[in-house]
Design a protein around this motif. Structure first.
Motif, PDB file in Angstrom:
ATOM      1  N   VAL A 183       0.845  -1.188   0.000  1.00 30.97           N
ATOM      2  CA  VAL A 183       0.000   0.000   0.000  1.00 30.97           C
ATOM      3  C   VAL A 183       0.879   1.236   0.000  1.00 30.97           C
ATOM      4  O   VAL A 183       1.789   1.372   0.827  1.00 30.97           O
ATOM      5  N   GLN A 184       0.616   2.137  -0.924  1.00 25.69           N
ATOM      6  CA  GLN A 184       1.333   3.401  -1.002  1.00 25.69           C
ATOM      7  C   GLN A 184       0.359   4.546  -0.776  1.00 25.69           C
ATOM      8  O   GLN A 184      -0.746   4.554  -1.324  1.00 25.69           O
ATOM      9  N   ALA A 185       0.785   5.492   0.027  1.00 24.20           N
ATOM     10  CA  ALA A 185      -0.032   6.677   0.281  1.00 24.20           C
ATOM     11  C   ALA A 185       0.164   7.676  -0.853  1.00 24.20           C
ATOM     12  O   ALA A 185       1.283   8.107  -1.127  1.00 24.20           O
ATOM     13  N   VAL A 186      -0.920   8.029  -1.525  1.00 21.96           N
ATOM     14  CA  VAL A 186      -0.866   9.005  -2.614  1.00 21.96           C
ATOM     15  C   VAL A 186      -1.038  10.422  -2.075  1.00 21.96           C
ATOM     16  O   VAL A 186      -0.502  11.378  -2.631  1.00 21.96           O
ATOM     17  N   GLY A 187      -1.785  10.582  -0.993  1.00 27.19           N
ATOM     18  CA  GLY A 187      -1.992  11.890  -0.389  1.00 27.19           C
ATOM     19  C   GLY A 187      -2.466  11.755   1.038  1.00 27.19           C
ATOM     20  O   GLY A 187      -3.082  10.744   1.403  1.00 27.19           O
ATOM     21  N   ARG A 188      -2.171  12.745   1.852  1.00 31.83           N
ATOM     22  CA  ARG A 188      -2.539  12.719   3.273  1.00 31.83           C
ATOM     23  C   ARG A 188      -3.391  13.933   3.631  1.00 31.83           C
ATOM     24  O   ARG A 188      -3.363  14.961   2.956  1.00 31.83           O
ATOM     25  N   LEU A 189      -4.127  13.776   4.727  1.00 29.48           N
ATOM     26  CA  LEU A 189      -5.064  14.812   5.153  1.00 29.48           C
ATOM     27  C   LEU A 189      -4.360  16.086   5.608  1.00 29.48           C
ATOM     28  O   LEU A 189      -4.925  17.178   5.485  1.00 29.48           O
ATOM     29  N   ASN A 190      -3.149  15.949   6.148  1.00 30.97           N
ATOM     30  CA  ASN A 190      -2.448  17.145   6.600  1.00 30.97           C
ATOM     31  C   ASN A 190      -1.880  17.961   5.444  1.00 30.97           C
ATOM     32  O   ASN A 190      -1.263  18.996   5.675  1.00 30.97           O
ATOM     33  N   GLY A 191      -2.082  17.506   4.212  1.00 28.78           N
ATOM     34  CA  GLY A 191      -1.678  18.269   3.030  1.00 28.78           C
ATOM     35  C   GLY A 191      -2.865  18.688   2.190  1.00 28.78           C
ATOM     36  O   GLY A 191      -2.781  18.757   0.956  1.00 28.78           O
ATOM     37  N   THR A 192      -3.997  18.972   2.857  1.00 32.12           N
ATOM     38  CA  THR A 192      -5.234  19.311   2.143  1.00 32.12           C
ATOM     39  C   THR A 192      -5.196  20.751   1.642  1.00 32.12           C
ATOM     40  O   THR A 192      -4.837  21.668   2.380  1.00 32.12           O
ATOM     41  N   TYR A 193      -5.582  20.906   0.385  1.00 33.52           N
ATOM     42  CA  TYR A 193      -5.673  22.229  -0.229  1.00 33.52           C
ATOM     43  C   TYR A 193      -6.897  22.239  -1.127  1.00 33.52           C
ATOM     44  O   TYR A 193      -7.141  21.284  -1.880  1.00 33.52           O
ATOM     45  N   VAL A 194      -7.698  23.300  -1.056  1.00 32.40           N
ATOM     46  CA  VAL A 194      -8.973  23.353  -1.767  1.00 32.40           C
ATOM     47  C   VAL A 194      -9.022  24.594  -2.640  1.00 32.40           C
ATOM     48  O   VAL A 194      -8.662  25.696  -2.199  1.00 32.40           O
TER      49      VAL A 194
END
Length: 274
Positions: free
Chosen positions: A85-96
């Motif tokens: 399993v590879q993490a593609v994105g994390r919640l602490n890097g959220t940008y909207v």
């Protein structure tokens, strides 16, 4: 004493993990609060694959795909036996980014690339686009943009996902006047299915009842055979009554050809024949 101390530390660790997870989720929800997709923020996890069935993705909107990891998007290589399993994105890097007809949700700080994109972090970009007939919709992967350059920037290295939903459709675009085709069965199809099911049950149960209970044989096994055998005549009589306007005014009599008497019908004596 030691057991009580360990229990206290365990409880403290669990509460700390839950508090951390909640704080991250709440920060993500705050960033989505003024967008059209704020209601999509939930614990629900969406699982889908690419068109070639080579990779499986899991995506959450302000939700942890893997508990206590802040992983918002993960990737699993299905063709690899290890299926790491590879993490593609994390919640602490959220940008909207929110616009009138689309919303872009970005998750940064994924696992680092190994041999391309300058060993930078993976990034997931989810584009919420307008689909008047899409309902709430669901995500699908479009493409992974990755370069082989050794540049230290990853501005051109990211995973692009599309989420077609009616929530981002602007009312000024006339989306509310779009006539959407039904995705499920129509009323006519449902009525036909119910009618055929009832007809099949009527015949099967009727035959079993007449054969097993009444001991009927042959055509008499069919339920209400006497009624259905005369049904055609009844329909014909009804059509004759409804469709015929009046009886014919002229009665045509059949023409019977006249038949003469032949010689074999005459009772002649031998003298008359002479």
């Amino acid at each position: 004493m030691w057991s009580s101390t360990l229990l206290c530390f365990s409880c403290f660790g669990i509460l700390f993990s839950l508090a951390t997870a909640v704080s991250v989720d709440s920060e993500c929800q705050k960033k989505l609060s003024n967008t059209q997709i704020s209601h999509l923020a939930s614990p629900k996890i969406y699982t889908f694959t690419d068109s070639k069935k080579e990779y499986q993705y899991q995506l959450g909107v302000c939700a942890n795909v893997v508990p206590d990891t802040n992983q918002a998007v993960t990737q699993v290589e299905l063709t690899n036996k290890l299926q790491r399993v590879q993490a593609v994105g994390r919640l602490n890097g959220t940008y909207v980014i929110s616009r009138r007809d689309y919303v872009e949700l970005t998750y940064s700080y994924g696992d680092r690339y190994h041999s391309h994109c300058g060993n930078t972090h993976r990034t997931a970009r989810i584009m919420f686009v307008c689909d008047p007939c899409g309902g709430r919709g669901s995500p699908q992967v479009i493409e992974e943009f990755a370069t082989d350059s050794s540049s230290s920037t990853n501005s051109h290295c990211f995973y692009l996902f599309e989420w077609a939903t009616q929530d981002v459709c602007s009312k000024t675009d006339g989306a509310k006047f779009v006539i959407c085709k039904p995705t499920g069965l129509g009323l006519g199809s449902i009525f036909l299915i119910v009618l055929l099911s009832c007809g099949a049950a009527y015949i099967i149960l009727g035959v079993l009842f007449n054969r097993c209970i009444r001991g009927a044989k042959g055509n008499e096994q069919f339920p209400h055979y006497s009624f259905w055998s005369t049904c055609g005549d009844r329909i014909a009589d009804g059509c004759d009554v409804l469709c015929r306007s009046k009886t014919p005014s002229i009665q045509m009599k059949p023409i019977v050809p006249s038949v003469g008497r032949g010689d074999h019908q005459l009772d002649l004596s031998g003298d008359e024949l002479e």
